[in-house]
Design a protein around this motif. Structure first.
Motif, PDB file in Angstrom:
ATOM      1  N   ARG A  93       0.817  -1.133  -0.125  1.00 26.48           N
ATOM      2  CA  ARG A  93      -0.067  -0.123  -0.044  1.00 26.48           C
ATOM      3  C   ARG A  93       0.927   1.137  -0.068  1.00 26.48           C
ATOM      4  NH1 ARG A  93      -3.372  -2.116   5.154  1.00 26.48           N
ATOM      5  NH2 ARG A  93      -1.252  -1.582   6.024  1.00 26.48           N
ATOM      6  N   ASP A  94       0.315   2.391  -0.204  1.00 31.43           N
ATOM      7  CA  ASP A  94       1.029   3.395  -0.662  1.00 31.43           C
ATOM      8  C   ASP A  94       1.669   4.151   0.830  1.00 31.43           C
ATOM      9  OD1 ASP A  94       0.870   3.913  -3.123  1.00 31.43           O
ATOM     10  OD2 ASP A  94      -0.965   5.249  -2.914  1.00 31.43           O
ATOM     11  N   GLU A  95       1.009   3.933   2.099  1.00 33.03           N
ATOM     12  CA  GLU A  95       1.427   4.218   3.199  1.00 33.03           C
ATOM     13  C   GLU A  95       2.676   3.333   3.681  1.00 33.03           C
ATOM     14  OE1 GLU A  95      -2.559   2.026   4.261  1.00 33.03           O
ATOM     15  OE2 GLU A  95      -1.758   3.242   2.596  1.00 33.03           O
ATOM     16  N   ASP A  96       2.794   2.103   3.129  1.00 34.06           N
ATOM     17  CA  ASP A  96       3.815   1.305   3.574  1.00 34.06           C
ATOM     18  C   ASP A  96       4.920   1.767   2.704  1.00 34.06           C
ATOM     19  OD1 ASP A  96       2.186  -0.340   4.964  1.00 34.06           O
ATOM     20  OD2 ASP A  96       1.624  -1.734   3.389  1.00 34.06           O
ATOM     21  N   PHE A  97       4.875   2.037   1.400  1.00 26.34           N
ATOM     22  CA  PHE A  97       5.986   2.654   0.721  1.00 26.34           C
ATOM     23  C   PHE A  97       6.431   3.926   1.088  1.00 26.34           C
ATOM     24  CE2 PHE A  97       3.605   0.079  -2.771  1.00 26.34           C
ATOM     25  CZ  PHE A  97       4.499  -0.958  -3.010  1.00 26.34           C
ATOM     26  N   ILE A  98       5.499   4.786   1.565  1.00 23.68           N
ATOM     27  CA  ILE A  98       6.052   5.901   2.208  1.00 23.68           C
ATOM     28  C   ILE A  98       7.244   5.669   3.536  1.00 23.68           C
ATOM     29  CG2 ILE A  98       5.382   8.175   3.493  1.00 23.68           C
ATOM     30  CD1 ILE A  98       2.907   7.838   1.810  1.00 23.68           C
ATOM     31  N   LEU A  99       6.560   4.840   4.417  1.00 22.48           N
ATOM     32  CA  LEU A  99       7.193   4.243   5.548  1.00 22.48           C
ATOM     33  C   LEU A  99       8.759   3.707   5.158  1.00 22.48           C
ATOM     34  CD1 LEU A  99       7.643   4.163   8.540  1.00 22.48           C
ATOM     35  CD2 LEU A  99       6.438   2.074   8.182  1.00 22.48           C
ATOM     36  N   MET A 100       8.672   2.736   4.022  1.00 27.30           N
ATOM     37  CA  MET A 100      10.091   2.299   3.551  1.00 27.30           C
ATOM     38  C   MET A 100      10.910   3.242   3.012  1.00 27.30           C
ATOM     39  SD  MET A 100       9.658  -0.968   0.866  1.00 27.30           S
ATOM     40  CE  MET A 100      11.019  -1.267  -0.376  1.00 27.30           C
ATOM     41  N   GLU A 101      10.444   4.272   2.222  1.00 32.20           N
ATOM     42  CA  GLU A 101      11.222   5.200   1.717  1.00 32.20           C
ATOM     43  C   GLU A 101      11.937   5.999   2.793  1.00 32.20           C
ATOM     44  OE1 GLU A 101      11.571   8.542  -1.707  1.00 32.20           O
ATOM     45  OE2 GLU A 101       9.584   7.619  -1.307  1.00 32.20           O
ATOM     46  N   GLU A 102      11.103   6.317   4.066  1.00 31.98           N
ATOM     47  CA  GLU A 102      11.717   7.061   5.115  1.00 31.98           C
ATOM     48  C   GLU A 102      12.822   6.163   5.725  1.00 31.98           C
ATOM     49  OE1 GLU A 102       8.367   7.953   7.798  1.00 31.98           O
ATOM     50  OE2 GLU A 102       7.518   9.613   6.290  1.00 31.98           O
ATOM     51  N   ILE A 103      12.340   5.051   5.880  1.00 31.46           N
ATOM     52  CA  ILE A 103      13.496   4.206   6.723  1.00 31.46           C
ATOM     53  C   ILE A 103      14.837   3.867   5.987  1.00 31.46           C
ATOM     54  CG2 ILE A 103      14.000   1.809   7.464  1.00 31.46           C
ATOM     55  CD1 ILE A 103      12.080   3.699   9.325  1.00 31.46           C
ATOM     56  N   ALA A 104      14.872   3.925   4.540  1.00 35.17           N
ATOM     57  CA  ALA A 104      15.768   3.713   3.642  1.00 35.17           C
ATOM     58  C   ALA A 104      16.769   4.981   3.984  1.00 35.17           C
ATOM     59  CB  ALA A 104      15.382   3.651   2.169  1.00 35.17           C
ATOM     60  N   GLU A 105      16.385   6.199   4.104  1.00 32.65           N
ATOM     61  CA  GLU A 105      17.134   7.384   4.390  1.00 32.65           C
ATOM     62  C   GLU A 105      18.028   7.222   5.712  1.00 32.65           C
ATOM     63  OE1 GLU A 105      14.410  10.756   4.454  1.00 32.65           O
ATOM     64  OE2 GLU A 105      13.960  10.430   2.254  1.00 32.65           O
ATOM     65  N   HIS A 106      17.603   6.195   6.725  1.00 36.52           N
ATOM     66  CA  HIS A 106      18.292   6.268   7.825  1.00 36.52           C
ATOM     67  C   HIS A 106      19.235   4.751   7.806  1.00 36.52           C
ATOM     68  CE1 HIS A 106      15.838   8.381  10.726  1.00 36.52           C
ATOM     69  NE2 HIS A 106      15.003   8.135   9.917  1.00 36.52           N
ATOM     70  N   ARG A 107      19.641   4.312   6.562  1.00 34.21           N
ATOM     71  CA  ARG A 107      20.502   3.407   6.107  1.00 34.21           C
ATOM     72  C   ARG A 107      21.554   3.693   5.268  1.00 34.21           C
ATOM     73  NH1 ARG A 107      16.769  -1.290   4.368  1.00 34.21           N
ATOM     74  NH2 ARG A 107      18.667  -2.552   4.239  1.00 34.21           N
ATOM     75  N   GLN A 108      22.541   2.608   5.281  1.00 33.66           N
ATOM     76  CA  GLN A 108      23.772   2.894   4.222  1.00 33.66           C
ATOM     77  C   GLN A 108      23.712   1.747   3.143  1.00 33.66           C
ATOM     78  OE1 GLN A 108      26.955   2.817   7.140  1.00 33.66           O
ATOM     79  NE2 GLN A 108      26.416   4.753   7.835  1.00 33.66           N
ATOM     80  N   GLY A 109      24.332   1.837   2.274  1.00 33.04           N
ATOM     81  CA  GLY A 109      24.561   0.723   1.511  1.00 33.04           C
ATOM     82  C   GLY A 109      23.682   0.839   0.221  1.00 33.04           C
ATOM     83  N   PRO A 110      24.051  -0.377  -0.823  1.00 33.83           N
ATOM     84  CA  PRO A 110      23.294  -0.827  -1.729  1.00 33.83           C
ATOM     85  C   PRO A 110      21.819  -1.402  -1.210  1.00 33.83           C
ATOM     86  CG  PRO A 110      25.034  -2.433  -1.747  1.00 33.83           C
ATOM     87  CD  PRO A 110      25.141  -1.178  -0.778  1.00 33.83           C
ATOM     88  N   LEU A 111      21.737  -2.061  -0.390  1.00 36.15           N
ATOM     89  CA  LEU A 111      20.407  -2.584  -0.104  1.00 36.15           C
ATOM     90  C   LEU A 111      19.566  -1.508   0.352  1.00 36.15           C
ATOM     91  CD1 LEU A 111      19.109  -5.424  -0.166  1.00 36.15           C
ATOM     92  CD2 LEU A 111      19.874  -5.607   2.274  1.00 36.15           C
ATOM     93  N   ALA A 112      19.906  -0.634   1.001  1.00 34.39           N
ATOM     94  CA  ALA A 112      19.151   0.478   1.568  1.00 34.39           C
ATOM     95  C   ALA A 112      18.816   1.400   0.285  1.00 34.39           C
ATOM     96  CB  ALA A 112      19.961   1.609   2.477  1.00 34.39           C
ATOM     97  N   ARG A 113      19.678   1.685  -0.664  1.00 37.74           N
ATOM     98  CA  ARG A 113      19.383   2.282  -2.055  1.00 37.74           C
ATOM     99  C   ARG A 113      18.320   1.354  -2.705  1.00 37.74           C
ATOM    100  NH1 ARG A 113      21.521   2.727  -7.341  1.00 37.74           N
ATOM    101  NH2 ARG A 113      20.935   4.688  -8.295  1.00 37.74           N
ATOM    102  N   LEU A 114      18.350   0.306  -2.767  1.00 31.80           N
ATOM    103  CA  LEU A 114      17.537  -0.748  -3.525  1.00 31.80           C
ATOM    104  C   LEU A 114      15.833  -0.491  -2.836  1.00 31.80           C
ATOM    105  CD1 LEU A 114      16.589  -2.898  -5.223  1.00 31.80           C
ATOM    106  CD2 LEU A 114      17.288  -4.622  -3.780  1.00 31.80           C
ATOM    107  N   SER A 115      16.272  -0.613  -1.465  1.00 32.20           N
ATOM    108  CA  SER A 115      14.602  -0.445  -0.643  1.00 32.20           C
ATOM    109  C   SER A 115      14.056   0.904  -0.969  1.00 32.20           C
ATOM    110  CB  SER A 115      15.147  -0.309   0.724  1.00 32.20           C
ATOM    111  OG  SER A 115      13.947  -0.133   1.384  1.00 32.20           O
ATOM    112  N   GLY A 116      14.982   2.013  -0.987  1.00 34.37           N
ATOM    113  CA  GLY A 116      14.593   3.341  -1.329  1.00 34.37           C
ATOM    114  C   GLY A 116      13.975   3.389  -2.659  1.00 34.37           C
ATOM    115  N   LEU A 117      14.726   2.927  -3.723  1.00 30.52           N
ATOM    116  CA  LEU A 117      14.195   2.857  -5.058  1.00 30.52           C
ATOM    117  C   LEU A 117      12.760   2.525  -5.333  1.00 30.52           C
ATOM    118  CD1 LEU A 117      17.493   2.515  -6.950  1.00 30.52           C
ATOM    119  CD2 LEU A 117      16.096   4.554  -7.024  1.00 30.52           C
TER     120      LEU A 117
END
Length: 911
Positions: free
Chosen positions: A756-780
């Motif tokens: 759902r959209d609210e899950d994607f918004i939360l996922m993008e916010e969390i990606a900003e607290h992380r490092q590395g390619p897996l975090a970038r993948l999650s954000g994308l």
């Protein structure tokens, strides 16, 4: 004619109808034939070539040369007449010693001259063979006398027979053989022991199912890669009940103990009986002592005997300063020990050691364990000091049963009692007997604890905390125990007392235990700053403490979103360990936490390389920790999306953990296996292991508990259960509340398949607290799904491809294809479709199927359609998901109508 049996050193000959032996041993020989099929074919080919007089089989002692010769003879069938010859090992050679029994059959007229003997033996061979081809097998031709050599060469030269000669090296053969080799009239086949991989292949062919790593390693070590011994060992261990089939995996229930009355004993006893008395005494002494300095051995036995034993491959002497001598093959020592009486063992012990115990400070770990084992085999008890030291070494060498045996020699009134109870607890934990471990610790009285100095107190508390964490419902008391210990150390500081000069060391050890407990609870942010300070301490006295703190910091960084910091620290810490002192258990601690850091960072191939690095695991270690290794290998492949490849390792881990649930990892193994089956679309097996996971919950650390729950939820996600998404999102929110951004992000990636959209918004916010390619993948993924942007999803697919996460790449490409179709982006549509076609060949089941123009199914309809498409009946579907059969039928009616299909088989490619 039956085969004659002669002792070693005697001239012997045996003539045996090949077919008789083949019929008697056909079942036994077929696995050895498989292992040596290449060599057998080379020998048979050489024997059939015109102009070739035979074959020389060479190889190291114990490699199975004689066994191979028998296999070749067996493969020849009844068409050949086979003669077996042996020569003397030592002493003055007797003329015609190889043909002694034939001389007894010769008529008197042939015995008058060498020429007559030659003619008589040649005629006898022709008469005995009839119309059959003659093959002469010569084992140990090194000591063959000149007259026998002359007869043999004449028989070969006249074409009356061909030869199979067996020797360690070509250089050991008589000169006549050298000439024939140089002229190309004889061929050499060099025999090597089976590699570990070949041993695994032969065992797989023999047993017909999956094998645990511990099983293969143990059998390969014991047999030295000899296939005939391997067969005997398999038969003996199956008969004893130690080698069992758990589900679809063969595993060992416990360590291999070789006792009397089995095939291996027959092999060893036959060889032992062939030796002279002094050689037998050496063999018995080394079997009991395990290893002895060569100088000490030479003081008891003749140098010639020892040299002959080394030349014949019985004895092995290492290159160390003390020149340790031992029997070359472990199974020979084990079997000989098993038949010796207690009085004989005591006599041998007195011969070597006298009546006094060696000083502890003079003994290496191997010396100590050997001495302790010999003492117990003599039905005697160790002194308290030796018993405690031996128990500690046995724990470090993953031999918990022997640790318990040694610790049991210590009485409650001995000063070593508290240490003995610690060793007992550690041994019980190796055996996954967690309650027994805590009972051992609780058997120490408060008065005995009060007598401990500061360092000994913390060591005791450390073992107690490990035991408490292993027992259900007791982990919560660990923090209180640590607080009380800190108060006690502060009291030591104020009042002084025994061991007060080592207070700094005690406080360091207590701090490490506090860090371990916080990491166990998942409270990483509470300790990161202190861990960084401790890890940066490079003073010589703090090396072990500093490296252990760095190892915990790796996990703390990895879980809290600092994945790149964790990976950098992995490299730095690995270098420190390799250059630092040898600290027991340090490498295992490092691998455990570094594996988790790499896995959470998406570096699954680095995980596999890490597991293959470091010191080679001994069979004993694999027996007690092999399940952990196989589980780790399976999980690494599973997280990469390769569920099919993960299954073998996961099932092996399950088989071992069901017998011995070390580290309470069985629920994780069940859940991971369910996840793997879910990735393959195998819903019956996935639900089977999910049910087992729910029934086997036990105490575990935060990271282990998270992994188990994540795998279970992802298995249900792959099976299409709607509630799985909610559980993953809930877990992510719980992790966010404790700043565990990496595990939160991974859970959200799993939750947002069709999210759902609210899950994607939360996922993008969390990606900003992380490092590395897996975090970038999650954000994308979050950004691309929220904005329905095909190009962003293709960028995400590129990141996934760089990490070799095939299932994740397929998910991104499938969504890119959907979004491109929706926006009429024809260029991206073509690219995505082509890429998805390729990925569908790599991934057993796509995590997301492009919708195209097909009607949208509800989550429940998708779940039921997927199961039906894989051949699951309506009744089984209803049972699996907890609804009525009528409800399943109603959903399938809607699915068939929406998708315009008429059979369950058509569903497989659409949902």
């Amino acid at each position: 004619m039956s085969m004659e049996t002669q002792s070693w050193g005697d001239a012997s000959i045996a003539v045996e109808p090949t077919g008789a032996r083949g019929n008697r041993s056909a079942g036994h020989l077929k696995w050895s034939e498989l292992a040596r099929s290449v060599e057998i074919e080379r020998i048979r080919s050489a024997l059939s070539q015109n102009g070739c007089l035979g074959v020389i089989i060479t190889g190291a002692h114990g490699v199975g040369k004689t066994s191979l010769g028998r296999l070749v003879v067996s493969s020849l069938g009844t068409a050949s007449h086979v003669i077996h010859l042996r020569s003397k090992n030592g002493g003055e050679p007797t003329p015609y010693n190889c043909f002694g029994f034939m001389l007894a059959r010769l008529e008197q007229r042939f015995l008058a001259s060498p020429t007559g003997i030659l003619q008589g033996i040649s005629a006898m061979i022709r008469d005995d063979a009839g119309d059959k081809d003659v093959v002469i097998v010569v084992d140990n031709p090194m000591g063959i006398d000149e007259m026998s050599t002359g007869v043999l060469m004449n028989v070969l030269a006249t074409g009356a027979a061909r030869i199979i000669a067996i020797a360690p090296n070509v250089s050991d053969l008589p000169a006549d053989f050298h000439w024939l080799l140089q002229d190309g009239r004889l061929s050499e086949v060099r025999l090597e022991t089976l590699t570990r991989q070949q041993t695994s292949e032969v065992l797989s062919a023999m047993l017909g199912h999956r094998l645990t790593t511990a099983l293969v390693s143990t059998f390969h070590t014991i047999t030295g890669g000899n296939p005939m011994l391997l067969e005997s060992l398999v038969s003996e261990q199956r008969l004893s009940g130690n080698l069992v089939l758990e589900g679809s995996v063969w595993t060992l229930l416990d360590e291999v103990v070789l006792e009397g009355g089995h095939g291996l004993e027959e092999i060893v006893r036959a060889r032992w009986l062939r030796e002279d008395i002094e050689t037998r005494n050496v063999m018995e002494l080394l079997a009991c002592a395990r290893r002895v300095p060569l100088q000490s051995l030479a003081a008891l036995f003749s140098a010639k005997t020892l040299a002959d034993m080394e030349d014949s491959g019985l004895l092995m002497v290492d290159d160390s300063e003390r020149r340790w001598a031992s029997l070359r093959l472990q199974y020979v020592a084990d079997v000989i020990r098993s038949w010796l009486t207690v009085p004989r063992r005591r006599k041998l012990r007195s011969m070597l050691l006298g009546d006094t115990a060696p000083e502890l400070w003079e003994m290496t770990a191997e010396d100590l364990l050997g001495y302790a084992a010999w003492t117990h085999e003599c039905m005697e008890q160790l002194g308290p000091g030796h018993a405690l030291a031996a128990a500690g070494e046995a724990v470090l060498h993953f031999d918990p049963h022997f640790a318990l045996t040694c610790a049991s020699d210590i009485r409650r009134t001995d000063l070593q009692w508290v240490g003995a109870q610690q060793r007992k607890a550690e041994a019980h934990m190796l055996l996954a007997e967690h309650c027994a471990a805590l009972d051992a610790i609780d058997d120490v009285t408060p008065g005995q604890i009060d007598e401990l100095d500061a360092v000994a107190l913390v060591e005791f508390v450390s073992v107690r905390c490990s035991a408490l964490r292993s027992v259900g419902g007791r982990a919560g008391s660990v923090s209180q125990v640590l607080d009380e210990t800190r108060d006690r150390l502060e009291e030591f500081r104020r009042l002084g007392g025994p061991g007060a000069e080592r207070l700094d060391e005690a406080f360091q050890q207590l701090q490490l235990e506090e860090f371990i407990n916080k990491a166990y609870l998942g409270e990483y942010t509470d300790i990161i700053e202190a861990l960084e300070e401790a890890a940066a301490d490079r003073s010589p006295r703090s090396v072990g403490h500093s490296i252990n703190c760095a190892i915990i910091l790796i996990e703390a960084y990895a879980v809290t979103g600092r994945e790149l910091d964790a990976l950098r620290l992995v490299d730095q810490t690995s270098l420190r360990i390799s250059k630092g002192p040898d600290i027991p258990g340090l490498w295992d601690h490092f691998r455990l936490r570094a594996f988790g850091a790499m896995l959470l960072s998406g570096q699954w191939r680095s995980c596999l390389r890490l597991l293959a690095s470091g010191p080679a695991a001994t069979p004993l270690k694999l027996q007690h920790r092999g399940a952990v290794l196989e589980l780790a290998i399976g999980v690494a492949n599973l997280f990469s999306g390769r569920g099919e490849k993960a299954i073998d390792s996961l099932l092996s881990a399950v088989a071992q953990l069901e017998h011995r649930p070390v580290m309470n990892l069985l629920p994780v193994a069940y859940a991971a296996t369910a996840f793997a089956y879910g990735q393959q679309g195998n819903s019956p097996d996935a639900y089977k292991y999910l049910a087992l996971a729910e029934q086997s919950e036990g105490p575990s650390s935060y990271i282990v508990s998270w992994a188990g729950q994540f795998c279970a939820d992802m298995a249900r996600r792959w099976l299409g259960e709607p509630d799985a998404r909610e559980r993953l999102v809930e877990a992510a929110r719980e992790d966010i509340a404790h700043y565990r951004y990496t595990t939160a992000g991974v859970s959200l990636v799993g939750a947002t398949v069709n999210g759902r959209d609210e899950d994607f918004i939360l996922m993008e916010e969390i990606a900003e607290h992380r490092q590395g390619p897996l975090a970038r993948l999650s954000g994308l993924i979050a950004k691309g799904c929220h904005g329905r942007n095909p190009r962003t999803m293709m960028d995400a697919a590129d990141v996934a491809a760089g990490l070799e996460l095939d299932a994740m790449e397929a998910r991104c490409v499938a969504l890119a294809l959907d979004f491109a179709r929706q926006t009429s982006d024809y260029n991206t549509t073509r690219q995505a479709q082509s890429r998805l076609d390729r990925l569908s060949q790599l991934v057993a089941e796509l995590p997301v199927i492009p919708r195209g123009n097909t009607p949208l199914l509800t989550e429940r309809e998708r779940q039921i359609a997927r199961l039906a498409g894989h051949g699951v009946s309506n009744r089984e579907i209803a049972k699996d998901i907890g609804v009525s059969v009528r409800t399943v039928e109603g959903h399938l009616y809607q699915v068939f109508a929406k998708l315009s299909v008429s059979s369950r088989r058509d569903l497989l490619g659409l949902v």
